[in-house]
Design a protein around this motif. Structure first.
Motif, PDB file in Angstrom:
ATOM      1  N   ILE A 477      37.666   8.907  17.520  1.00  0.00           N
ATOM      2  CA  ILE A 477      38.121   8.088  16.390  1.00  0.00           C
ATOM      3  C   ILE A 477      37.835   8.809  15.073  1.00  0.00           C
ATOM      4  O   ILE A 477      38.682   8.837  14.168  1.00  0.00           O
ATOM      5  N   GLN A 478      36.646   9.419  14.968  1.00  0.00           N
ATOM      6  CA  GLN A 478      36.317  10.190  13.764  1.00  0.00           C
ATOM      7  C   GLN A 478      37.301  11.352  13.574  1.00  0.00           C
ATOM      8  O   GLN A 478      37.707  11.654  12.447  1.00  0.00           O
ATOM      9  N   TYR A 479      37.671  11.992  14.663  1.00  0.00           N
ATOM     10  CA  TYR A 479      38.594  13.133  14.589  1.00  0.00           C
ATOM     11  C   TYR A 479      39.969  12.670  14.085  1.00  0.00           C
ATOM     12  O   TYR A 479      40.619  13.363  13.286  1.00  0.00           O
ATOM     13  N   THR A 480      40.406  11.503  14.518  1.00  0.00           N
ATOM     14  CA  THR A 480      41.688  10.962  14.036  1.00  0.00           C
ATOM     15  C   THR A 480      41.616  10.691  12.546  1.00  0.00           C
ATOM     16  O   THR A 480      42.562  10.972  11.798  1.00  0.00           O
ATOM     17  N   GLY A 586      28.473   0.572  11.588  1.00  0.00           N
ATOM     18  CA  GLY A 586      27.437   1.456  11.029  1.00  0.00           C
ATOM     19  C   GLY A 586      27.752   2.933  11.205  1.00  0.00           C
ATOM     20  O   GLY A 586      26.856   3.764  11.149  1.00  0.00           O
ATOM     21  N   ILE A 587      29.037   3.265  11.401  1.00  0.00           N
ATOM     22  CA  ILE A 587      29.439   4.649  11.683  1.00  0.00           C
ATOM     23  C   ILE A 587      30.123   5.249  10.463  1.00  0.00           C
ATOM     24  O   ILE A 587      31.010   4.630   9.868  1.00  0.00           O
ATOM     25  N   GLN A 588      29.722   6.460  10.100  1.00  0.00           N
ATOM     26  CA  GLN A 588      30.342   7.174   8.986  1.00  0.00           C
ATOM     27  C   GLN A 588      31.539   7.981   9.473  1.00  0.00           C
ATOM     28  O   GLN A 588      31.636   8.300  10.666  1.00  0.00           O
ATOM     29  N   VAL A 589      32.420   8.336   8.532  1.00  0.00           N
ATOM     30  CA  VAL A 589      33.594   9.146   8.891  1.00  0.00           C
ATOM     31  C   VAL A 589      33.540  10.478   8.143  1.00  0.00           C
ATOM     32  O   VAL A 589      33.184  10.517   6.970  1.00  0.00           O
ATOM     33  N   PRO A 590      33.898  11.583   8.820  1.00  0.00           N
ATOM     34  CA  PRO A 590      33.921  12.896   8.167  1.00  0.00           C
ATOM     35  C   PRO A 590      35.304  13.180   7.572  1.00  0.00           C
ATOM     36  O   PRO A 590      36.315  12.793   8.149  1.00  0.00           O
ATOM     37  N   GLU A 591      35.329  13.834   6.423  1.00  0.00           N
ATOM     38  CA  GLU A 591      36.608  14.200   5.809  1.00  0.00           C
ATOM     39  C   GLU A 591      37.275  15.331   6.574  1.00  0.00           C
ATOM     40  O   GLU A 591      38.494  15.448   6.582  1.00  0.00           O
ATOM     41  N   ARG A 592      36.455  16.173   7.191  1.00  0.00           N
ATOM     42  CA  ARG A 592      37.000  17.302   7.973  1.00  0.00           C
ATOM     43  C   ARG A 592      36.197  17.436   9.261  1.00  0.00           C
ATOM     44  O   ARG A 592      35.014  17.161   9.294  1.00  0.00           O
ATOM     45  N   MET A 593      36.848  17.865  10.308  1.00  0.00           N
ATOM     46  CA  MET A 593      36.158  18.110  11.588  1.00  0.00           C
ATOM     47  C   MET A 593      36.746  19.363  12.225  1.00  0.00           C
ATOM     48  O   MET A 593      37.927  19.640  12.081  1.00  0.00           O
TER      49      MET A 593
END
Length: 593
Positions: A477-480, A586-593
Motif C-alpha cells: 500500500i505504501q508503494y502504491t 498509525g502508519i506513515q507514507v513515504p513520498e518515494r520508495m
C-alpha cells in the motif's frame, strides 16, 4: 443528501406509491462486478411487507426510480436484486465536490457531544514492552484515531501497573545482585535493565525452590518458603507502610522504566492524553463498595468480605472487598472508572483495550457499574483481542523469552532494508534517507499485518511475510502511494481545474470513484465496530482498484489534455485517501520508495 440516502428515500416513496405499503428500511449494496450497475436494492427483505414476485416488484420499483430520480439512467433485475446504473455526471460532480476536500470522510465533533476515553497499553513497570503490548498499543491508538475521524472527541489514557509483588521482585533482585548499576552505567534502556532483574529473580527463586525440595520440603511449601520470595513480600509490606528507603528505590527504578517506555512509545508512534498510576488508584473504590452495600448492590459474608451476586445475569458471585478490608482488582477498576468520569466530565463512554483472557472480568465490571446506577455504564466497551504468536512459540516474561518491542521494531526496519536492497529501488537516497525509509516501511508492515486482522482473532506474526511488496501488506500500500506521488511530480501541466460533467468516464475511472465514495461509511462502520481491520481492508481494496486503473488506463500519456488532468486528479485524491486511511492505522507514507 448522498446518492445512497436519496435512493433509499425514493425506494420507500416508490413502495408507498405503487403498493401502498410503508418500508421501515431498505437494504442497499454496491453492485457486484459481474452485473451492470452501481447500486443494488435488495428486494427479498421487502417481501415481509409486500407480497408478490420479487422479479416483478423489482421491475416496478426500478421503473419508478428511472422516472423520478435523475441520477438513475437505467436498471436491471437479477433474481430479486434491483441493479441501478447511475449517471456519469453524478460521479463526475461527486468527484469534483470532494477533490479539494482535506481529509474527505473525516468528521469533527458536534459541540457539546459526549467524549470517549480509550484505555490501552497499561503495562507493568517490571519489564519492557513486548509483542503482546504492541498489538494492544496499535489497536488502542488506531481505534482512538478512528473514533476521532468518525466525529468523536477522544481522550487516550493508560493505567500504569506500578505497584505490587511483581515490581518488588525486580527491586529485590536489583538490590541483592545489581551492584548499583543504572541505565547510564550499563547503556541499557531503563525498562530493559529492570526487566533483566525480573528474570534474575525467577532464576534465583527456582534455584532456591529446588534446594528446599532436595532438603525434603514439599514443592508447594518450598515455593512459599523460598527466601527471595519472602524478601520480596516483606519489601511489598514496607512499601505499603510507606518505608522511605523502599519508596525511594521504587521511585528510582520506576523512573528508569518510564524513560524506557516513553522511548518505545515514540518509536511505535503512539501517545496518551492522560496517565493514571495504580499506586494512586489502588485504594479507589472502597468508598463505592460502602455506598453499594447501603443500596443493596453488594452483601457481606460471615467473614466480613463483601460480594456481589450476578448469578441472575448468568455469571456467579464476585468478591469486591476482602475480609481484612483490602481491595481486589475489581474494586480498583470500579473506583478508577468513576474517577475518570469525574476528571473528564464530558466522557460518556469508556473503551478498554485488554486481551481476551480478561473477558469475564469486564463483563462483571460493566454489570457492577450499571447496578450502581451510573448512566454511562451502558456505554462501556471491552476491546478484547487475541494473543500474538511467533513461529518460535509462546512467550514468557519471567523466563526472558518475550519478544521485546524495541528489538522487534528494529528487526522490522532491518528486514525492510534487506528486501529494499534486493529490489534495488533506492538509487539517489542518502544513508539517512534510507534508514528513515526502512523504519517507515518496517513499522508500516508491522502495524498493517496486526491491524488488518479482526481484533478478536489470534495472530501468528511472521516478520518476513509482513514485509512483502506484493499482496495485502503495508509495504504494498505504501508503494502504491509512492507511485502516485511520482505521477504527480511528473505531471508537467496544470491539473487544478474541474473537468466538465459531460466528460466521458472510462470504466476504470468510474470504479475508482465508486471505491472512494465508500470511505466515509467505512470510517463510521470501523468506529461502530471498534475495528481497524475494516479500514485496513478498505484501503487494500482501494489500492487494488487504483493499480488496475494504472495498468489499464494511460495517465500521463493520454491522448487528450482533459483525460490527463482528470486522471492525475483521480490519482492525487486516491493518494490522499490512502494517506488518511493509513493515518487511522498509525502508519506513515513515504513520498518515494
Amino acid at each position: 443528501m448522498n446518492i445512497q440516502d436519496l435512493i433509499i428515500s425514493k425506494v420507500k416513496e416508490a413502495v408507498n406509491t405503487i403498493f401502498e405499503k410503508e418500508l421501515e428500511s431498505v437494504e442497499l449494496q454496491t453492485t457486484r462486478k459481474e452485473f451492470e450497475g452501481d447500486l443494488t436494492v435488495v428486494i427479498f427483505p421487502m417481501l415481509r411487507t409486500i407480497k408478490g414476485n420479487p422479479q416483478l416488484i423489482g421491475e416496478e420499483i426500478g421503473a419508478y426510480l428511472e422516472l423520478n430520480v435523475g441520477q438513475v439512467i437505467r436498471f436491471n433485475v437479477v433474481k430479486g436484486f434491483l441493479n441501478l446504473v447511475i449517471s456519469e455526471s453524478y460521479f463526475i460532480d461527486f468527484f469534483n465536490g470532494i477533490r479539494t476536500q482535506a481529509h474527505f470522510g473525516y468528521l469533527s465533533p458536534e459541540p457539546g457531544s459526549d467524549a470517549v476515553m480509550v484505555e490501552y497499553s497499561s503495562p507493568n513497570t517490571n519489564k519492557p514492552l513486548h509483542l503482546g503490548h504492541i498489538r494492544n498499543n496499535l489497536l488502542g491508538y488506531s481505534v482512538s484515531e478512528i473514533l476521532k475521524a468518525s466525529g468523536k472527541k477522544v481522550y487516550k489514557t493508560q493505567i500504569i501497573n506500578d505497584r505490587g509483588i511483581h515490581i518488588c521482585k525486580s527491586m529485590i533482585a536489583w538490590q541483592k545482585y545489581g551492584n548499583g548499576e543504572t541505565p547510564k552505567s550499563t547503556g541499557l534502556k531503563g525498562d530493559k535493565l529492570v526487566g533483566n532483574y525480573y528474570v534474575e529473580f525467577d532464576r534465583v527463586y527456582k534455584t532456591q525452590i529446588q534446594e528446599l525440595i532436595d532438603q525434603g520440603v514439599d514443592k508447594k511449601e518450598a515455593e512459599k518458603q523460598a527466601p527471595i520470595l519472602q524478601e520480596a513480600q516483606e519489601m511489598l509490606r514496607k512499601w505499603e507502610a510507606g518505608d522511605a528507603e523502599v519508596v525511594e528505590l521504587w521511585t528510582t527504578m520506576n523512573g528508569w522504566v518510564y524513560q524506557g517506555f516513553n522511548e518505545t512509545y515514540k518509536n511505535l508512534g503512539v501517545d496518551f492524553d492522560q496517565l493514571y498510576y495504580e499506586s494512586n488508584t489502588y485504594l479507589l473504590g472502597k468508598d463505592i463498595v460502602a455506598e453499594g452495600l447501603d443500596k443493596g448492590v453488594f452483601y457481606t459474608k460471615d467473614d466480613g468480605s463483601v460480594w456481589i451476586d450476578l448469578s441472575a445475569e448468568g455469571l456467579d458471585e464476585k468478591i469486591v472487598l476482602r475480609s481484612d478490608g483490602t481491595a481486589v482488582y475489581m474494586t480498583q477498576d470500579i473506583g478508577t472508572a468513576i474517577q475518570r468520569v469525574k476528571d473528564f466530565p464530558d466522557v460518556g463512554a469508556l473503551v478498554y483495550t485488554v486481551g481476551n483472557e480478561q473477558d469475564y472480568h469486564f463483563k462483571v465490571l460493566f454489570l457492577i457499574l450499571e447496578k450502581l446506577g451510573y448512566s454511562w455504564a451502558n456505554h462501556l466497551y471491552h476491546l478484547s483481542y487475541g494473543m500474538v504468536d511467533l513461529p518460535s512459540g509462546k512467550m514468557k516474561s519471567r523466563e526472558g523469552t518475550v519478544v521485546d518491542a524495541d528489538d522487534l521494531i528494529q528487526e522490522m526496519a532491518d528486514t525492510a532494508g534487506e528486501i529494499s536492497a534486493e529490489l534495488g529501488k533506492l538509487e539517489g537516497f542518502s544513508d539517512q534517507q534510507k534508514q528513515e525509509l526502512y523504519k517507515t516501511i518496517g513499522l508500516g508492515a508491522l502495524k498493517y499485518f496486526i491491524l488488518k486482522v479482526d481484533p478478536k482473532k489470534r495472530i501468528l506474526f511472521d516478520p518476513k511475510e509482513s514485509i512483502d511488496f506484493q499482496g495485502n501488506t503495508g509495504p504494498f500500500i505504501q508503494y502504491t502511494y509512492a507511485r502516485i506521488q511520482s505521477i504527480i511530480r511528473k505531471a508537467d501541466f496544470d491539473f487544478d481545474a474541474n473537468v466538465s460533467s459531460v466528460y466521458e468516464l472510462h470504466e476504470k475511472e468510474r470504479e475508482l470513484i465508486k471505491q472512494m465514495q465508500q470511505f466515509p461509511e467505512v470510517i463510521q462502520n470501523a468506529a461502530l465496530n471498534y475495528s481497524p481491520a475494516l479500514i485496513a481492508n478498505y484501503v487494500f481494496d482501494l489500492v487494488k482498484e487504483f493499480n488496475s486503473f494504472y495498468q489499464n488506463v494511460s495517465i500521463l500519456g493520454a491522448d487528450q489534455l482533459e483525460e490527463k488532468v482528470f486522471r492525475v486528479q483521480l490519482s492525487k485524491k486516491v493518494g490522499q485517501i490512502i494517506e488518511d486511511a493509513l493515518a487511522l492505522l498509525g502508519i506513515q507514507v513515504p513520498e518515494r520508495m
